[in-house]
Design a protein around this motif. Structure first.
Motif, PDB file in Angstrom:
ATOM      1  N   ASN A 121     -35.793 -20.147   0.139  1.00  0.00           N
ATOM      2  CA  ASN A 121     -34.991 -20.115  -1.061  1.00  0.00           C
ATOM      3  C   ASN A 121     -35.890 -20.422  -2.248  1.00  0.00           C
ATOM      4  O   ASN A 121     -36.565 -21.433  -2.283  1.00  0.00           O
ATOM      5  CB  ASN A 121     -33.865 -21.129  -0.926  1.00  0.00           C
ATOM      6  N   SER A 122     -35.881 -19.567  -3.225  1.00  0.00           N
ATOM      7  CA  SER A 122     -36.778 -19.714  -4.368  1.00  0.00           C
ATOM      8  C   SER A 122     -36.218 -20.695  -5.396  1.00  0.00           C
ATOM      9  O   SER A 122     -35.019 -20.992  -5.431  1.00  0.00           O
ATOM     10  CB  SER A 122     -36.991 -18.353  -5.038  1.00  0.00           C
ATOM     11  N   VAL A 123     -37.095 -21.168  -6.253  1.00  0.00           N
ATOM     12  CA  VAL A 123     -36.688 -22.027  -7.369  1.00  0.00           C
ATOM     13  C   VAL A 123     -35.706 -21.262  -8.244  1.00  0.00           C
ATOM     14  O   VAL A 123     -34.680 -21.800  -8.666  1.00  0.00           O
ATOM     15  CB  VAL A 123     -37.920 -22.493  -8.180  1.00  0.00           C
ATOM     16  N   THR A 179     -28.610 -25.351  -0.132  1.00  0.00           N
ATOM     17  CA  THR A 179     -29.772 -24.540   0.192  1.00  0.00           C
ATOM     18  C   THR A 179     -30.359 -24.988   1.515  1.00  0.00           C
ATOM     19  O   THR A 179     -30.320 -26.170   1.841  1.00  0.00           O
ATOM     20  CB  THR A 179     -30.837 -24.623  -0.929  1.00  0.00           C
ATOM     21  N   GLU A 180     -30.843 -24.036   2.285  1.00  0.00           N
ATOM     22  CA  GLU A 180     -31.517 -24.382   3.534  1.00  0.00           C
ATOM     23  C   GLU A 180     -32.983 -24.602   3.212  1.00  0.00           C
ATOM     24  O   GLU A 180     -33.687 -23.691   2.773  1.00  0.00           O
ATOM     25  CB  GLU A 180     -31.368 -23.277   4.573  1.00  0.00           C
ATOM     26  N   ALA A 181     -33.438 -25.828   3.441  1.00  0.00           N
ATOM     27  CA  ALA A 181     -34.820 -26.172   3.110  1.00  0.00           C
ATOM     28  C   ALA A 181     -35.796 -25.676   4.157  1.00  0.00           C
ATOM     29  O   ALA A 181     -36.981 -25.580   3.903  1.00  0.00           O
ATOM     30  CB  ALA A 181     -34.954 -27.685   2.942  1.00  0.00           C
ATOM     31  N   GLY A 182     -35.325 -25.410   5.331  1.00  0.00           N
ATOM     32  CA  GLY A 182     -36.202 -24.976   6.407  1.00  0.00           C
ATOM     33  C   GLY A 182     -36.008 -25.850   7.616  1.00  0.00           C
ATOM     34  O   GLY A 182     -35.202 -26.777   7.623  1.00  0.00           O
ATOM     35  N   ALA A 203     -37.797 -29.829   5.032  1.00  0.00           N
ATOM     36  CA  ALA A 203     -37.199 -30.780   4.085  1.00  0.00           C
ATOM     37  C   ALA A 203     -38.255 -31.533   3.290  1.00  0.00           C
ATOM     38  O   ALA A 203     -38.104 -31.726   2.084  1.00  0.00           O
ATOM     39  CB  ALA A 203     -36.285 -31.756   4.817  1.00  0.00           C
ATOM     40  N   GLU A 204     -39.322 -31.960   3.935  1.00  0.00           N
ATOM     41  CA  GLU A 204     -40.367 -32.706   3.216  1.00  0.00           C
ATOM     42  C   GLU A 204     -40.969 -31.834   2.120  1.00  0.00           C
ATOM     43  O   GLU A 204     -41.134 -32.275   0.989  1.00  0.00           O
ATOM     44  CB  GLU A 204     -41.452 -33.196   4.183  1.00  0.00           C
ATOM     45  N   LYS A 205     -41.267 -30.585   2.427  1.00  0.00           N
ATOM     46  CA  LYS A 205     -41.836 -29.682   1.419  1.00  0.00           C
ATOM     47  C   LYS A 205     -40.816 -29.395   0.318  1.00  0.00           C
ATOM     48  O   LYS A 205     -41.162 -29.359  -0.863  1.00  0.00           O
ATOM     49  CB  LYS A 205     -42.303 -28.388   2.064  1.00  0.00           C
ATOM     50  N   PHE A 206     -39.568 -29.186   0.711  1.00  0.00           N
ATOM     51  CA  PHE A 206     -38.514 -28.929  -0.269  1.00  0.00           C
ATOM     52  C   PHE A 206     -38.400 -30.098  -1.246  1.00  0.00           C
ATOM     53  O   PHE A 206     -38.363 -29.922  -2.458  1.00  0.00           O
ATOM     54  CB  PHE A 206     -37.174 -28.699   0.439  1.00  0.00           C
ATOM     55  N   CYS A 266     -38.527 -29.583  -5.276  1.00  0.00           N
ATOM     56  CA  CYS A 266     -37.686 -30.359  -6.192  1.00  0.00           C
ATOM     57  C   CYS A 266     -38.504 -30.890  -7.365  1.00  0.00           C
ATOM     58  O   CYS A 266     -38.044 -30.866  -8.509  1.00  0.00           O
ATOM     59  CB  CYS A 266     -36.999 -31.508  -5.454  1.00  0.00           C
ATOM     60  N   ARG A 267     -39.691 -31.345  -7.077  1.00  0.00           N
ATOM     61  CA  ARG A 267     -40.559 -31.875  -8.144  1.00  0.00           C
ATOM     62  C   ARG A 267     -40.922 -30.758  -9.116  1.00  0.00           C
ATOM     63  O   ARG A 267     -40.812 -30.911 -10.331  1.00  0.00           O
ATOM     64  CB  ARG A 267     -41.819 -32.466  -7.501  1.00  0.00           C
ATOM     65  N   PHE A 268     -41.367 -29.627  -8.587  1.00  0.00           N
ATOM     66  CA  PHE A 268     -41.778 -28.491  -9.413  1.00  0.00           C
ATOM     67  C   PHE A 268     -40.620 -27.944 -10.242  1.00  0.00           C
ATOM     68  O   PHE A 268     -40.776 -27.609 -11.407  1.00  0.00           O
ATOM     69  CB  PHE A 268     -42.361 -27.384  -8.522  1.00  0.00           C
ATOM     70  N   ALA A 269     -39.435 -27.865  -9.620  1.00  0.00           N
ATOM     71  CA  ALA A 269     -38.276 -27.268 -10.285  1.00  0.00           C
ATOM     72  C   ALA A 269     -37.506 -28.252 -11.158  1.00  0.00           C
ATOM     73  O   ALA A 269     -36.632 -27.858 -11.922  1.00  0.00           O
ATOM     74  CB  ALA A 269     -37.326 -26.691  -9.235  1.00  0.00           C
ATOM     75  N   GLY A 270     -37.811 -29.555 -11.010  1.00  0.00           N
ATOM     76  CA  GLY A 270     -37.089 -30.555 -11.789  1.00  0.00           C
ATOM     77  C   GLY A 270     -35.653 -30.736 -11.318  1.00  0.00           C
ATOM     78  O   GLY A 270     -34.765 -31.024 -12.117  1.00  0.00           O
ATOM     79  N   ILE A 271     -35.417 -30.544 -10.028  1.00  0.00           N
ATOM     80  CA  ILE A 271     -34.070 -30.727  -9.491  1.00  0.00           C
ATOM     81  C   ILE A 271     -34.033 -31.968  -8.602  1.00  0.00           C
ATOM     82  O   ILE A 271     -35.046 -32.365  -8.033  1.00  0.00           O
ATOM     83  CB  ILE A 271     -33.582 -29.492  -8.699  1.00  0.00           C
ATOM     84  N   ARG A 272     -32.860 -32.578  -8.533  1.00  0.00           N
ATOM     85  CA  ARG A 272     -32.681 -33.798  -7.748  1.00  0.00           C
ATOM     86  C   ARG A 272     -31.477 -33.609  -6.829  1.00  0.00           C
ATOM     87  O   ARG A 272     -30.353 -33.563  -7.313  1.00  0.00           O
ATOM     88  CB  ARG A 272     -32.464 -34.993  -8.661  1.00  0.00           C
TER      89      ARG A 272
END
Length: 179
Positions: free
Chosen positions: A1-3, A18-21, A28-31, A36-42
């Motif tokens: 799932n893309s940003v 969203t399915e993180a994998g 989940a760790e990568k997501f 989340c960090r890159f996209a600014g989502i929490r």
């Protein structure tokens, strides 16, 4: 799932799933640490999907014997699910375990997994979407909505500015249990 897909979904609805994998150690760790960090989502909560069959397999049961009740193997296999719940708790997120039920699962097995998840601090719901359609997911949906209403203490596993070696060590130790 893309940003882009996640941000688009968040503009269209109050909740985005969203399915993180696969796994709280891989996807989940990568997501959580990267996307989340890159996209600014929490995220507000996390859902961990498990099956009694997979837990028994993790407990040593051969594939051709998974339909038989085996409480001992189920208990041994719970170590796998326990680690996934612990991993998500390190990110400060409420966890909901979705037990994807099979017809061969016994009430005793489902109740045992439910009890152990609650003891670990996770909400749990049996999901029977495959058999009952939307009605088979009502309990899960209610648990996820309730988890999203809780105060999320979301945090990253490592500091973004840390050297790469420290990031790798944090993941190896915290997620994979390396010493």
């Amino acid at each position: 799932n893309s940003v882009m897909a996640t941000k688009f979904a968040l503009k269209l609805a109050d909740i985005c799933v969203t399915e993180a994998g696969f796994g709280a150690d891989l996807g989940a760790e990568k997501f959580l640490d990267i996307k989340c960090r890159f996209a600014g989502i929490r995220p507000d909560a996390v859902v961990i999907v498990a099956t009694v069959r997979a837990l028994k397999m993790h407990g040593g049961v051969p594939k051709n014997e998974l339909t038989a009740e085996n409480m001992e193997a189920l208990e041994h296999g719970l170590a796998n699910l326990t680690k996934h719940i612990e991993n998500m708790q390190k990110f400060g997120l409420p966890a909901v375990v979705a037990i994807n039920a099979f017809p061969s699962d016994t009430e005793r097995e489902l109740g045992f997994v439910r009890e152990k998840c609650v003891q670990m601090g996770a909400e749990v719901a049996v999901s029977e979407v495959w058999a009952k359609g939307g009605k088979g997911s009502i309990e899960l949906a209610e648990k996820v909505l309730a988890a999203c209403e809780k105060t999320s203490e979301f945090l990253y596993l490592y500091d973004e500015t840390a050297p790469i070696k420290d990031k790798i060590l944090a993941i190896a130790k915290e997620i994979y249990g390396a010493d």
